[in-house]
Design a protein around this motif. Structure first.
Motif, mmCIF file in Angstrom:
data_model
loop_
_atom_site.group_PDB
_atom_site.id
_atom_site.type_symbol
_atom_site.label_atom_id
_atom_site.label_comp_id
_atom_site.label_asym_id
_atom_site.label_seq_id
_atom_site.Cartn_x
_atom_site.Cartn_y
_atom_site.Cartn_z
ATOM 1 N N PRO A 8 0.808 -1.229 0.000
ATOM 2 C CA PRO A 8 0.000 0.000 0.000
ATOM 3 C C PRO A 8 0.839 1.276 0.000
ATOM 4 O O PRO A 8 0.529 2.221 -0.727
ATOM 5 C CB PRO A 8 -0.836 -0.117 1.290
ATOM 6 N N VAL A 9 1.922 1.305 0.799
ATOM 7 C CA VAL A 9 2.747 2.518 0.836
ATOM 8 C C VAL A 9 3.520 2.684 -0.472
ATOM 9 O O VAL A 9 3.684 3.799 -0.970
ATOM 10 C CB VAL A 9 3.688 2.525 2.063
ATOM 11 N N ILE A 10 3.974 1.578 -1.066
ATOM 12 C CA ILE A 10 4.678 1.652 -2.351
ATOM 13 C C ILE A 10 3.742 2.199 -3.424
ATOM 14 O O ILE A 10 4.125 3.062 -4.222
ATOM 15 C CB ILE A 10 5.245 0.275 -2.755
ATOM 16 N N ALA A 57 9.197 14.033 7.877
ATOM 17 C CA ALA A 57 7.759 14.054 8.174
ATOM 18 C C ALA A 57 7.400 12.952 9.158
ATOM 19 O O ALA A 57 6.621 13.169 10.099
ATOM 20 C CB ALA A 57 6.958 13.910 6.884
ATOM 21 N N ALA A 58 7.981 11.769 8.938
ATOM 22 C CA ALA A 58 7.700 10.651 9.843
ATOM 23 C C ALA A 58 8.240 10.921 11.245
ATOM 24 O O ALA A 58 7.686 10.450 12.238
ATOM 25 C CB ALA A 58 8.316 9.361 9.286
ATOM 26 N N SER A 127 1.062 13.251 4.776
ATOM 27 C CA SER A 127 -0.089 12.367 4.587
ATOM 28 C C SER A 127 0.335 10.902 4.654
ATOM 29 O O SER A 127 -0.331 10.070 5.289
ATOM 30 C CB SER A 127 -0.760 12.664 3.252
ATOM 31 N N ALA A 128 1.458 10.586 4.014
ATOM 32 C CA ALA A 128 1.971 9.215 4.057
ATOM 33 C C ALA A 128 2.368 8.834 5.479
ATOM 34 O O ALA A 128 2.088 7.717 5.940
ATOM 35 C CB ALA A 128 3.168 9.071 3.121
ATOM 36 N N LEU A 146 9.946 4.915 5.638
ATOM 37 C CA LEU A 146 9.231 5.829 4.755
ATOM 38 C C LEU A 146 10.201 6.614 3.869
ATOM 39 O O LEU A 146 9.973 6.795 2.679
ATOM 40 C CB LEU A 146 8.364 6.781 5.581
ATOM 41 N N GLY A 147 11.304 7.072 4.464
ATOM 42 C CA GLY A 147 12.303 7.819 3.692
ATOM 43 C C GLY A 147 12.893 6.985 2.573
ATOM 44 O O GLY A 147 13.027 7.452 1.432
ATOM 45 N N LEU A 148 13.234 5.728 2.868
ATOM 46 C CA LEU A 148 13.822 4.852 1.859
ATOM 47 C C LEU A 148 12.814 4.528 0.759
ATOM 48 O O LEU A 148 13.156 4.515 -0.433
ATOM 49 C CB LEU A 148 14.320 3.567 2.524
#
Length: 199
Positions: A8-10, A57-58, A127-128, A146-148
């Motif tokens: 989903p994140v990808i 952001a994370a 948002s992510a 998330l960064g990667l």
């Protein structure tokens, strides 16, 4: 972590990074003028910039930046001025090796900076971060994940646009064809500023 959990994140990052915008337009223009290989530093700068924004952001920095209206306006103003300057450079240029304003590709640092001043990029990464926080056990591992993900997927998406630009550049045979394409890309870059000013 199983790959099914990351799908989903990808997908979110792929849709966010491959849809047309300022970075994709500029990657296309760079590919058309300089080819894919010479545009790698720009694409890498875009990818690293977005990945580092997602990481920040994370970790919570994005929320702090977005909570400061004055800083947001300053970022939008600086970003708009810079994109207009880039659009003028592209619009005034002719075929490769014959242009005075597009004599060398934009580099890594400029690519990073273009992403960091863009409030739209912050909105996407925040948002992510809010949507996928449950993927990791702690803030550090989540920021790294998330960064990667943003960095790698953005590198792929922008590479696709850059290669399309290179293919387009090979199709252009005359100075007037280059002029039409350069003006069109410049206009798209200016149009990409509009969403930056909407919440």
């Amino acid at each position: 972590m199983p790959i099914q959990s990351l799908l989903p994140v990808i997908l979110f990052v792929l849709v966010s990074t491959i849809t047309p915008g300022g970075a994709t337009t500029f990657a296309t223009a760079s590919g058309a003028h300089f080819g894919f290989r010479r545009s790698i530093p720009l694409v890498a700068g875009f990818a690293f910039g977005l990945g580092s924004m997602a990481c920040a952001a994370a970790a919570g920095l994005g929320g702090v930046l977005m909570a400061l209206p004055t800083l947001q306006i300053a970022m939008k103003a600086l970003g708009s001025i810079y994109l207009i300057w880039l659009a003028v450079r592209i619009g005034r240029s002719g075929p490769p090796h014959g242009a005075k304003d597009m004599v060398k590709p934009t580099g890594f640092i400029a690519g990073v900076w273009m992403l960091w001043y863009n409030p739209k990029g912050w909105a996407v990464t925040i948002s992510a971060a809010a949507s996928f926080a449950a993927l990791a056990t702690g803030p550090v591992s989540f920021a790294m994940l998330l960064g990667l993900t943003f960095c790698l997927v953005a590198a792929f998406s922008l590479s696709v646009w850059c290669m399309l630009g290179q293919m387009l550049g090979r199709l252009l045979k005359t100075a007037w064809q280059w002029r039409v394409v350069n003006v069109a890309l410049a206009c798209l870059l200016v149009i990409s500023i509009v969403p930056m000013w909407y919440d």
